[in-house]
Design an enzyme around this catalytic site. Structure first.
Site, PDB file in Angstrom:
ATOM      1  N   HIS A 120      -2.144   1.210  -9.594  1.00  0.00           N
ATOM      2  CA  HIS A 120      -2.617   0.214  -8.599  1.00  0.00           C
ATOM      3  C   HIS A 120      -3.397  -0.783  -9.358  1.00  0.00           C
ATOM      4  O   HIS A 120      -4.467  -1.234  -9.313  1.00  0.00           O
ATOM      5  CB  HIS A 120      -3.823   0.786  -7.528  1.00  0.00           C
ATOM      6  CG  HIS A 120      -3.972  -0.090  -6.474  1.00  0.00           C
ATOM      7  ND1 HIS A 120      -4.080   0.484  -4.998  1.00  0.00           N
ATOM      8  CD2 HIS A 120      -3.969  -1.462  -6.204  1.00  0.00           C
ATOM      9  CE1 HIS A 120      -4.466  -0.655  -4.479  1.00  0.00           C
ATOM     10  NE2 HIS A 120      -4.212  -1.648  -4.763  1.00  0.00           N
ATOM     11  N   ARG A 126       0.886  -1.275   0.072  1.00  0.00           N
ATOM     12  CA  ARG A 126      -0.127   0.008   0.140  1.00  0.00           C
ATOM     13  C   ARG A 126       0.783   1.260   0.038  1.00  0.00           C
ATOM     14  O   ARG A 126       2.124   1.052   0.617  1.00  0.00           O
ATOM     15  CB  ARG A 126      -0.862  -0.014   1.095  1.00  0.00           C
ATOM     16  CG  ARG A 126      -1.862  -0.962   1.395  1.00  0.00           C
ATOM     17  CD  ARG A 126      -2.897  -0.710   0.329  1.00  0.00           C
ATOM     18  NE  ARG A 126      -4.239  -1.547   0.236  1.00  0.00           N
ATOM     19  CZ  ARG A 126      -4.719  -2.424  -0.452  1.00  0.00           C
ATOM     20  NH1 ARG A 126      -3.906  -2.747  -1.367  1.00  0.00           N
ATOM     21  NH2 ARG A 126      -5.568  -3.517  -0.281  1.00  0.00           N
TER      22      ARG A 126
HETATM   23  C1  GLV Z   1      -5.878  -4.608  -3.916  1.00  0.00           C
HETATM   24  O1  GLV Z   1      -5.146  -3.752  -3.445  1.00  0.00           O
HETATM   25  C2  GLV Z   1      -6.347  -5.568  -2.919  1.00  0.00           C
HETATM   26  O2  GLV Z   1      -6.348  -5.449  -1.928  1.00  0.00           O
HETATM   27  O3  GLV Z   1      -7.147  -6.353  -3.432  1.00  0.00           O
END
Ligand code: GLV
Length: 308
Positions: free
Chosen positions: A271, A223
Site C-alpha cells: 500500500h 482497495r
Molecule cells: C491511500 O490509499 C489514500 O486513500 O490516500
C-alpha cells in the site's frame, strides 16, 4: 478556532510547520495535543478515534487525510459536517508513477524476468508494441484521468469505465454497469482505481475476470475490498489472467500463510502506490479552509449517498 490533525504524527509535524509558516493566524494542533476541543472547527484525520467526533461540539468540516474516505465511519459524522477527500498533486504524482511503473512492468514482462533471473535463465519473451496493447482504467476521477493522460504518452490504446459518463480526449469512455462487459473485453491491462463503496465492493470477481481477454493482467490500486481473492487465484491458475500487481489487499498486511505472498504471477507492494504529501497537501487544505471561512463552497466534498 483551531485545526486538529489526527493521522501519522511525523507527517503531522510537517503539516504543523507549514501551517505555522503560511497561516500563523490559525492554531494547528497535532493529536494527542488537542488543546481546547470546543475550539476545533476543522479535523484532518485518517480514522478519528472512537468518541472524538462526538467530543468536538463546533466541528465544521472533516477532511480525510487520504484520497479515500472508505476508512471513515460516516454514520458517526454529523450530517451537517461536510466530509472532504484529499485531492492534491502529491497523491496524483505518486499514483502516476506507480501505475506507469506497473503497466510498463506488465507490458514488458518484468514478472517473467524476475522468475527467470531467480532460475538463472536467459529467456527473452516476445513483446508487442504499446500501440497494440490496450489499457483500461476503472474509475475516471482525478487520479484515473491523470493516469490515462500519462499512459497515452507511451502510445497504448486507452479506455476507461466510470459510473457516470466522462469525456476524455484520446480515451474510449464507458459509463454504467450495462457497459462493463464491453469495456472489459478491450482491456489487456486493467487498472482498478475505483473508490470502495457498497456498489464496488468485490467488483473484481469471477465474472469480471472472465470478461477480460485471455492473457489480460490486473493492477489493483483501489482497495483490497474490491478484489475477490479466490477468483483472482482461479483466473491466474487457469491461465485466463497472466499476472496481477496488487498494492492493496484485505487485510493489510496479509497473513504470512496467504497464497498471494508466494504466487509466481503476483507482485505485491505494501500500500505504497501513492501517499498524501504534507508539503503540497497542507497548502491545498489551507486554501479550502480559507474558502470555507469566506463562505465559499468547499472543494472535493464527498456525496455521502454515493460514498465518495
Ligand atoms: C491511500 O490509499 C489514500 O486513500 O490516500
Amino acid at each position: 478556532m483551531s485545526v486538529l490533525y489526527k493521522s501519522d504524527i511525523a507527517r503531522g509535524r510537517i503539516w504543523a510547520r507549514i501551517f505555522a509558516e503560511e497561516a500563523p493566524d490559525i492554531e494547528f494542533r497535532v493529536w494527542p495535543e488537542t488543546g481546547d476541543l470546543a475550539a476545533v472547527e476543522y479535523l484532518i484525520a485518517w480514522q478519528p478515534p472512537p468518541g472524538l467526533l462526538a467530543a468536538l461540539p463546533n466541528l465544521k468540516v472533516l477532511f480525510s487525510s487520504g484520497a479515500g474516505v472508505d476508512q471513515l465511519d460516516l454514520s458517526t459524522v454529523q450530517p451537517s459536517v461536510p466530509v472532504v477527500r484529499m485531492v492534491e498533486p502529491g497523491i496524483v504524482n505518486g499514483m502516476l508513477e506507480y501505475v506507469t511503473l506497473s503497466v510498463l512492468a506488465l507490458h514488458r514482462n518484468l514478472i517473467d524476468y524476475i522468475r527467470a533471473q531467480a532460475a538463472g535463465a536467459w529467456q527473452p519473451v516476445d513483446v508487442a508494441p504499446a500501440s497494440a496493447r490496450s489499457v483500461g482504467v476503472m474509475g475516471l476521477g482525478v487520479l484515473g484521468q491523470a493516469v490515462l493522460e500519462r499512459l497515452g504518452t507511451f502510445g497504448y490504446s486507452l479506455c476507461g469505465w466510470n459510473r457516470s459518463p466522462k469525456d476524455i480526449p484520446g480515451v474510449t469512455c464507458y459509463a454504467g454497469a450495462q457497459t462493463l462487459e464491453r469495456f472489459l473485453g478491450r482491456c489487456d491491462i486493467l487498472v482498478c482505481l475505483l473508490p470502495l463503496t457498497a456498489a464496488t465492493h468485490g467488483i473484481l470477481d469471477r465474472r469480471l475476470f472472465s470478461a477480460l481477454p485471455r492473457g489480460a493482467s490486473l493492477i489493483n490500486v483501489g482497495r483490497g475490498g474490491h478484489l475477490d481473492q479466490r477468483a483472482l487465484l482461479e483466473a491466474l491458475d487457469s491461465g485466463h489472467l497472466c499476472a496481477a500487481i496488487l498494492d492493496v489487499c484485505e487485510p493489510e498486511p496479509l497473513p504470512q500463510s496467504h497464497p498471494f505472498w508466494s504466487h509466481p504471477r503476483i507482485l505485491l507492494t505494501p500500500h505504497i502506490a501513492s501517499m498524501t504529501q504534507p508539503e503540497t497537501a497542507a497548502l491545498i487544505l489551507l486554501e479550502n479552509i480559507r474558502r470555507h471561512r469566506r463562505g465559499e463552497p468547499l472543494r472535493h466534498v464527498i456525496d455521502r449517498g454515493k460514498g465518495y
